[in-house]
Design a protein around this motif. Structure first.
Motif, PDB file in Angstrom:
ATOM      1  N   ALA A 203       0.909  -0.732   0.037  1.00 25.22           N
ATOM      2  CA  ALA A 203       0.228   0.196  -0.055  1.00 25.22           C
ATOM      3  C   ALA A 203       1.300   1.333   0.104  1.00 25.22           C
ATOM      4  N   PHE A 204       1.614   1.260   1.265  1.00 27.04           N
ATOM      5  CA  PHE A 204       2.986   2.355   0.574  1.00 27.04           C
ATOM      6  C   PHE A 204       3.767   2.608  -0.419  1.00 27.04           C
ATOM      7  N   ALA A 205       4.321   1.327  -1.222  1.00 29.54           N
ATOM      8  CA  ALA A 205       4.911   1.746  -2.393  1.00 29.54           C
ATOM      9  C   ALA A 205       3.702   2.624  -3.581  1.00 29.54           C
ATOM     10  N   LEU A 206       2.222   1.720  -3.641  1.00 29.56           N
ATOM     11  CA  LEU A 206       1.623   2.009  -4.130  1.00 29.56           C
ATOM     12  C   LEU A 206       1.075   3.810  -3.761  1.00 29.56           C
TER      13      LEU A 206
ATOM     14  N   ARG B  83       2.054  18.602  -1.076  1.00 29.98           N
ATOM     15  CA  ARG B  83       0.438  19.239  -0.234  1.00 29.98           C
ATOM     16  C   ARG B  83       0.654  20.782   0.302  1.00 29.98           C
ATOM     17  N   GLY B  84       2.035  21.314   0.370  1.00 26.97           N
ATOM     18  CA  GLY B  84       1.354  23.046   0.603  1.00 26.97           C
ATOM     19  C   GLY B  84       1.215  23.695  -0.530  1.00 26.97           C
ATOM     20  N   LYS B  85      -0.310  24.530   0.251  1.00 31.94           N
ATOM     21  CA  LYS B  85       0.212  25.722  -1.304  1.00 31.94           C
ATOM     22  C   LYS B  85       0.842  26.911  -1.226  1.00 31.94           C
ATOM     23  N   GLN B  86       1.702  27.027  -0.243  1.00 26.19           N
ATOM     24  CA  GLN B  86       2.767  27.733  -0.166  1.00 26.19           C
ATOM     25  C   GLN B  86       3.753  27.552   0.103  1.00 26.19           C
ATOM     26  N   ASP B  87       4.347  26.022   0.403  1.00 29.54           N
ATOM     27  CA  ASP B  87       5.274  25.531   0.625  1.00 29.54           C
ATOM     28  C   ASP B  87       5.243  23.974  -0.285  1.00 29.54           C
ATOM     29  N   LYS B  88       5.331  23.700  -1.349  1.00 26.95           N
ATOM     30  CA  LYS B  88       5.667  23.013  -3.029  1.00 26.95           C
ATOM     31  C   LYS B  88       6.394  21.915  -2.343  1.00 26.95           C
ATOM     32  N   SER B  89       7.513  22.221  -1.245  1.00 30.26           N
ATOM     33  CA  SER B  89       8.641  20.747  -0.657  1.00 30.26           C
ATOM     34  C   SER B  89       7.917  20.071  -0.526  1.00 30.26           C
ATOM     35  N   ILE B  90       6.661  20.139   0.134  1.00 32.22           N
ATOM     36  CA  ILE B  90       5.321  19.399   1.549  1.00 32.22           C
ATOM     37  C   ILE B  90       5.354  17.997   0.410  1.00 32.22           C
ATOM     38  N   GLY B  91       5.667  16.977   0.271  1.00 31.07           N
ATOM     39  CA  GLY B  91       5.222  16.014  -0.798  1.00 31.07           C
ATOM     40  C   GLY B  91       3.702  15.579  -0.225  1.00 31.07           C
ATOM     41  N   TYR B  92       2.572  15.499  -1.211  1.00 29.04           N
ATOM     42  CA  TYR B  92       1.099  14.900  -0.360  1.00 29.04           C
ATOM     43  C   TYR B  92       1.712  13.948   0.113  1.00 29.04           C
ATOM     44  N   ILE B  93       2.298  12.763  -0.727  1.00 32.91           N
ATOM     45  CA  ILE B  93       2.339  11.557   0.634  1.00 32.91           C
ATOM     46  C   ILE B  93       2.919  11.801   1.819  1.00 32.91           C
ATOM     47  N   VAL B  94       3.109  13.207   2.073  1.00 32.67           N
ATOM     48  CA  VAL B  94       3.135  13.071   3.741  1.00 32.67           C
ATOM     49  C   VAL B  94       1.943  13.043   4.664  1.00 32.67           C
ATOM     50  N   HIS B  95       0.646  13.365   4.180  1.00 29.37           N
ATOM     51  CA  HIS B  95      -0.611  13.313   4.415  1.00 29.37           C
ATOM     52  C   HIS B  95      -1.152  12.197   4.915  1.00 29.37           C
ATOM     53  N   PRO B  96      -1.048  11.046   4.377  1.00 27.76           N
ATOM     54  CA  PRO B  96      -1.842  10.026   4.436  1.00 27.76           C
ATOM     55  C   PRO B  96      -0.606   9.102   5.045  1.00 27.76           C
TER      56      PRO B  96
ATOM     57  N   LEU C  39      -5.590  -3.922   6.953  1.00 23.19           N
ATOM     58  CA  LEU C  39      -6.586  -4.265   6.694  1.00 23.19           C
ATOM     59  C   LEU C  39      -6.406  -2.194   6.163  1.00 23.19           C
ATOM     60  N   THR C  40      -6.446  -2.318   7.914  1.00 18.22           N
ATOM     61  CA  THR C  40      -6.672  -0.911   8.508  1.00 18.22           C
ATOM     62  C   THR C  40      -6.126   0.514   8.015  1.00 18.22           C
ATOM     63  N   LEU C  41      -4.636  -0.207   8.288  1.00 21.49           N
ATOM     64  CA  LEU C  41      -3.159   0.524   8.140  1.00 21.49           C
ATOM     65  C   LEU C  41      -2.953   1.102   6.463  1.00 21.49           C
ATOM     66  N   ALA C  42      -2.796   0.246   5.898  1.00 20.06           N
ATOM     67  CA  ALA C  42      -3.278  -0.255   4.577  1.00 20.06           C
ATOM     68  C   ALA C  42      -3.860   1.091   3.820  1.00 20.06           C
ATOM     69  N   SER C  43      -5.522   1.168   4.110  1.00 18.39           N
ATOM     70  CA  SER C  43      -6.466   1.710   4.011  1.00 18.39           C
ATOM     71  C   SER C  43      -6.517   3.284   4.168  1.00 18.39           C
ATOM     72  N   ALA C  44      -5.684   3.875   5.726  1.00 21.37           N
ATOM     73  CA  ALA C  44      -4.861   4.789   5.963  1.00 21.37           C
ATOM     74  C   ALA C  44      -3.528   5.868   4.836  1.00 21.37           C
ATOM     75  N   LEU C  45      -2.967   4.966   4.012  1.00 27.38           N
ATOM     76  CA  LEU C  45      -2.381   5.226   3.247  1.00 27.38           C
ATOM     77  C   LEU C  45      -2.563   5.225   1.668  1.00 27.38           C
ATOM     78  N   LEU C  46      -3.616   4.323   1.623  1.00 24.08           N
ATOM     79  CA  LEU C  46      -4.529   4.404   0.008  1.00 24.08           C
ATOM     80  C   LEU C  46      -5.124   5.591   0.113  1.00 24.08           C
ATOM     81  N   HIS C  47      -6.336   6.715   1.440  1.00 23.74           N
ATOM     82  CA  HIS C  47      -7.407   6.912   1.344  1.00 23.74           C
ATOM     83  C   HIS C  47      -7.723   8.003   0.580  1.00 23.74           C
ATOM     84  N   ASP C  48      -6.267   8.165  -0.285  1.00 23.45           N
ATOM     85  CA  ASP C  48      -6.572   9.810  -1.584  1.00 23.45           C
ATOM     86  C   ASP C  48      -6.317   9.032  -2.844  1.00 23.45           C
ATOM     87  N   VAL C  49      -6.044   7.643  -2.585  1.00 20.56           N
ATOM     88  CA  VAL C  49      -4.957   7.558  -4.112  1.00 20.56           C
ATOM     89  C   VAL C  49      -6.457   7.614  -5.356  1.00 20.56           C
ATOM     90  N   LYS C  50      -7.703   7.424  -4.836  1.00 20.22           N
ATOM     91  CA  LYS C  50      -8.078   7.172  -6.184  1.00 20.22           C
ATOM     92  C   LYS C  50      -8.758   8.683  -6.345  1.00 20.22           C
TER      93      LYS C  50
END
Length: 75
Positions: free
Chosen positions: A19-22, A32-45, A61-72
């Motif tokens: 899940a992390f790799a995906l 992730r950041g609007k002001q700071d483009k250096s923050i990768g979105y992956i930080v959020h999950p 499965l719960t932990l994997a879901s946390a990592l994947l919750h914004d992928v779709k």
């Protein structure tokens, strides 16, 4: 001031690692950041994943879901 975030996870679970790799692949190049483009979105999950661990969640499965919750919605 430049903030840094830990973008690694430490698990022996093949499901969580997959899940992390995906999630990493799906969020590559997104920020992730609007002001700071250096923050990768992956930080959020990852933050959500680590918060669940701190709360005592161990279910793979719960932990994997946390990592994947914004992928779709983000792709």
């Amino acid at each position: 001031m430049q903030l840094t975030y830990d973008t690694t996870i430490n698990t022996k679970s093949a499901t969580v690692n997959a899940a992390f790799a995906l999630a990493n692949q799906a969020h590559a190049g997104q920020s992730r950041g609007k002001q700071d483009k250096s923050i990768g979105y992956i930080v959020h999950p990852i933050i959500l994943y680590k918060l669940l661990l701190e709360m005592g969640v161990e279910d793979e499965l719960t932990l994997a879901s946390a990592l994947l919750h914004d992928v779709k919605e983000d792709n």
